[in-house]
Write an enzyme that holds these catalytic residues in place. Sequence first.
Site, PDB file in Angstrom:
ATOM      1  N   GLU A   1     -19.182  -9.119   8.996  1.00 39.99           N
ATOM      2  CA  GLU A   1     -20.275  -8.484   9.721  1.00 39.99           C
ATOM      3  C   GLU A   1     -21.200  -9.495  10.389  1.00 39.99           C
ATOM      4  OE1 GLU A   1     -18.784  -5.705   6.580  1.00 39.99           O
ATOM      5  OE2 GLU A   1     -19.404  -7.811   6.597  1.00 39.99           O
TER       6      GLU A   1
ATOM      7  N   ARG B   1     -25.472  -6.654   5.938  1.00 41.46           N
ATOM      8  CA  ARG B   1     -24.884  -7.969   5.711  1.00 41.46           C
ATOM      9  C   ARG B   1     -25.085  -8.901   6.900  1.00 41.46           C
ATOM     10  NH1 ARG B   1     -19.081  -7.474   2.829  1.00 41.46           N
ATOM     11  NH2 ARG B   1     -20.002  -8.042   0.856  1.00 41.46           N
TER      12      ARG B   1
ATOM     13  N   LYS C   1       0.847  -1.195   0.000  1.00 36.65           N
ATOM     14  CA  LYS C   1       0.000   0.000   0.000  1.00 36.65           C
ATOM     15  C   LYS C   1       0.880   1.241   0.000  1.00 36.65           C
ATOM     16  CE  LYS C   1      -4.211  -1.632   2.281  1.00 36.65           C
ATOM     17  NZ  LYS C   1      -5.102  -1.491   3.451  1.00 36.65           N
TER      18      LYS C   1
END
Length: 630
Positions: A370, A398, A283
């Site tokens: 979730e 979700r 990243k």
Amino acid sequence: MRLEDKYPLLSRIQDPADLRALPEDELEAVTHELRAYLVETMARTGGHFAANLGTVELATVLHYVFDTPRDRLVWDVGHQAYPHKILTGRRDRLGTIRQLGGLAPFPTRFESEYDTFGVGHSSTSVSAALGMAIAARQKGEKRRVVAVIGDGALTAGLAYEALCHAGSLDVDLLVILNDNDMSISENVGAMSHYLARVLSGKLYSSIREGSKKLIRRMPTVWELARRSEEHVKGMVLPGTLFEELGMNYIGPVDGHDVGVLLKTLTNVRDLPGPQFLHVVTRKGKGYAPAEADPILWHGPGPFDPDRGVILKSGPSQGKTYSALFGDWLCDMAEADERVIGITPAMREGSGMVEFSRRFPARYFDVGICEQHAVTLGAGLACEGARPVVAIYSSFLQRGYDQLVHDVALQNLPVVFALDRGGLVGNDGPTHHGAYDLSFLRCIPNMVVMAPADENECRQMLYTGITLDGPSAVRYPRGYGPGAPIETAMRALPLGKAQVRRRGRGVALLAFGALVPTAEQVAAELDATVVNMRFVKPLDEELVLAMAESHDALVTLEDNAVMGGAGSAVAECLAAHRVLVPLLNLGIPDHYIEHGSREENLEAAGLDAASVLEAVRAWQRRPELRTVGEA
């Protein structure tokens, strides 16, 4: 300076066909220009940044090797898809990303034929790509399908469900793991590159498949060989899990080495069946500040590219709702050792950094899971803990089944801190929390609260944790109106609203973040304003009193009109056979696109000017001619 002078190669690329026309030895130069263009543009506009810097080489080589858009390329989430957008005809519009009328923040089928699947919530790429691969096989079309999924997205159960299914099918599917966080740097080097080239090469593939055909006739030998191959690979490669799922694992390879990527992807492209390629990236690659702190640079606003300083925006004082929640959670944990904080990979966004540092034994980041976050809270509550699940409103969708069956059905005391309720702004329709009031209020045992300001949010969170059943406190993204925050915590009277302003003619019943808007409108209409506070249980007594003392009622909510808080008011009036003109204002029955939150509210007709005009237009209707004449 002209674009063609500053970016001589990138300026010539209008679509991937232009990229594929370049010789291989110019690809690395393309990636350098692409990364520089990304830094320059994001410095002006802000947006998802660090992850996109990490996929520059991968996006370039994918479009070079595969015949997109005929070959399908599915990006997971979209935080990593800006280089893809640049290479697929949207370079000159990148500066409009996440702005009203500009490029969407994530891939969307409505924007480009190269965006084969709309994304925004993570971990969907493998399922979608598998569906495309099956469809291609059934239609007899020879096309390749590629899913690019990040290591964070791979924590979700949905991804493993798809991988397990893909491994059992004879379809041509390539899953690329864009790994920018796993601790496998020691495997990224000359030996792993060599192994990747061998494992993706035609010689290894043909020997592997030929041997399988021969020894499948000898079941005992076949089972021994299968296990031996997987375990030998597992000793030097982290791929045994994916092999067990039926995928042919290849990697890891350096995702910033154009030559290695080009050779490996060229080999893998021609392999039949489900393939899994492990690519390691970094990243923030190529921009030192983002490499040093990829979390800070995940989605910055505009910044000074030379100094590496993010430019401040928004109010200089006060706290966001997320920060306020984090402070409250620390205060509660200090006062009650039963308090436990749970987040599905949203520590920073939900304001839980300080809590995770001060109470590490009571902090659980479960990854992008979730469903697990909700049921984990249920299990903790069964044993006397006081779990607080901090989750974005749109992400709770979700875990809805778990909310209904695992928490509410058992009437367990789990507090849901719903951040990003309502219209969220630049992230657009995939992230708007437009439906939570609708899908929460229909669940038995739930208490649903919506604060009008920061202090009320703190008190509602405390109210929730004092209850013996499930509760949700739903608050918006960003800053509130600036109400003073009381250190002391007190439980609000359950299901009781608050009259903020006494007027005549019209009563505005406002829920949550739209209370300040109602107060602005009321000043023009000389209307009554009620801060409803509770969506469930609704203050029916006050609703009926307002109906009796006013000519008309107007409800305001930053939620879908259909089935929302206004519907609860309508149900109350109908149940008591009270006939009074009622106007429900909220998010209309269509998706609100990206832009600032203010632009979102205007698009939904929920800014003060639009609400005022809507009420006045409604009052002018002949059947309501007596409204306001009291």
